[in-house]
Design an enzyme around this catalytic site. Sequence first.
Site, short mmCIF file in Angstrom:
data_model
loop_
_atom_site.label_atom_id
_atom_site.label_comp_id
_atom_site.label_asym_id
_atom_site.label_seq_id
_atom_site.Cartn_x
_atom_site.Cartn_y
_atom_site.Cartn_z
CD GLU A 44 -2.56 1.01 2.80
OE1 GLU A 44 -3.54 1.74 2.97
OE2 GLU A 44 -2.19 0.15 3.64
CE LYS A 111 -7.13 0.95 3.57
NZ LYS A 111 -5.91 1.43 4.28
CB CYS A 163 -4.22 -2.14 4.49
SG CYS A 163 -3.37 -2.21 6.09
CB SER A 191 -0.16 -3.84 8.53
OG SER A 191 -0.51 -4.32 9.80
CE LYS A 197 -1.18 -4.78 12.92
NZ LYS A 197 -0.97 -3.35 12.60
CG ASN A 423 12.42 17.12 39.19
OD1 ASN A 423 12.48 15.90 39.09
ND2 ASN A 423 11.27 17.78 39.21
CD GLU A 452 11.13 5.83 33.77
OE1 GLU A 452 11.96 5.27 34.51
OE2 GLU A 452 11.43 6.50 32.76
CE LYS A 575 6.87 15.56 34.70
NZ LYS A 575 7.48 14.72 35.75
#
EC number: 6.3.5.1
Length: 617
Positions: A44, A111, A163, A191, A197, A423, A452, A575
């Site tokens: 594709e 498609k 797809c 994909s 997968k 920090n 995190e 963040k």
Amino acid sequence: MSILKIGGATVNQTPLDWKGNSSNIVNAIDKAKSMGIELLCFPELAITGYGSEDLFLSRWYPEKALSQLKSLLPYAKDISICIGLPVRIGEALYNCTAVLEDQKVKGIVAKQFLAIDGVHYEFRWFTPWEAGKITSFDFFGEAVPFGDMIFSKNGFSYGFEICEDAWRGDLRPGYRLKTRAVDLIFNPSASHFAMGKSQLREELVSESSIKLNATYFYVNLLGNEAGRMIFDGETLLAHQGKLLLKNKLLSFKPYQVNAFEISSLIRELPEIKSDHDKNLEFTSAITLALFDYMRKSRSKGFVLSLSGGADSSSIAVLVAEMVRRGVEELGIETFLKQAHLTLEIKTSNPTKEITEHLLTTAYQGSDNSSCETLNSAKSLAESLGATFYNWKISEEVSSYTQKIEHAIGRELTWAKDDITLQNIQARVRAPIIWMLANLNNALLLATSNRSEGDVGYATMDGDTSGSISPIAAVDKHFILQWLQWAEKHLGYSGLEKVNSLQPTAELRPQDQHQTDEEDLMPYPVIVEIEKLAIRERRNPKDIYLILQQELDLPNVQLKNYISKFFRLWSRNQWKRERLAPSFHLDDFNVDPKTWCRFPILSGGFTEELHELDQLDQ
């Protein structure tokens, strides 16, 4: 007996690299011809690359793609070529596969279903095609059939599911192809990679060959195309429920061509059995992604602040593994050429020598750093062959601390100013490591993981600082077990010290015995809450009721963990908005630019957490 030799060509493309993309396509066609392939299918959007984003919204970009298609016509001699590109008709843009034969465009298929979940935003650019509709398209003065059609070659009829078309159950175009009695269905795809997968694709292809009563042929794009999504270049073929073809995934090569001969003998062929190991998939995907990111950005390597802990150590190993795999598959000369590197190999260990050139690390110790993490970082870097530096940041921390103390008129203490004092240590490391990256014309690797990112357990402009964040899409629990696996199965003995350490930020004084899980909660618990909250989008009360049955934790503690997760998640969206680009590696991630969007400002689940507190009372 009719015989048709078909092929799938997977290509590693880059948006706007018209010359490079065309070269991959032409080289793949030449390779296919040399293999005797008569009908060749590309993935594709192979001409432009799937990751072209809002370039698709312009008029000139699809027009340029059409001119690229025209330039391929001379190669469609003694071979039929199916290749993906965007095509605009009026105000609508369609995601298409063009069929070239006898140096002409035989037809263009559009498609019918667009991907709109997870990392996909196809409705932003494309319009779905109406089932059964065929019109005429003006291709440089020649009328070409356009729409929902089938083709034939050597007595075999074939059609397409592009797809997402294949994933729409009873609505999929394949069922209409079945009523037209096609022999062969191609699925040209873009994909994205995710661990696990490939197994789902194998099931889709095998089951489709039964449900649609046709040989089913799937071919996917390859490589880290545009920065975030990775394509594994998978090529699959199944007939009557048997998987008969599967290629090597995540190749470092710019293209692959795989052939298969269709005839009455296809029924007698043995079925392929494949293994699916998430550790191997992760390693293969991220090493290829790092290689493509480096060479496509024209960077000269990587710089890493190596703490001796799990996250930075995993990234160091992955860079070394990138070199090992790339050299093994491409050879030294081709690897260096693709990486735009000029390097004369002088030792008997080229992998270590190249790693020394491509990976520069530095241990940046503070007053709270331990000898154990220094030794862990140093021994790992030496075992990989990476360049290693070691310096202290105590003067910089002291300088900043004294300035702010003078300004506010009081001394900072751990009792009152814990987060501030933590920090500043993480943050002052960034400027000097950026200097090293600039000096080397290299990519700075950020070290945050997905766990995190969930709870904001990272210092902005500190450990989040970087050009690319390779492991930001996988959880810390996975990283810890992967490091054990890499030591044992990949042979990275330098991980022995890393794997013996308890994960810690080392930002508080050592007598406080700081650990990540004490600051947060056990990583396996974060993983379970995260799956339900982010992937399945459940509320706190539902998560509690589910995990109450699955985890051996006191009810009060489980409630506290869930509340803490949601409070920290809500508070730290800003963040996640600023994290460096990351690779999509799992079936979900928390990158707001790809998978998970959440408001920066919100009520923070106040009512939902109150409902949670009321349970069991």
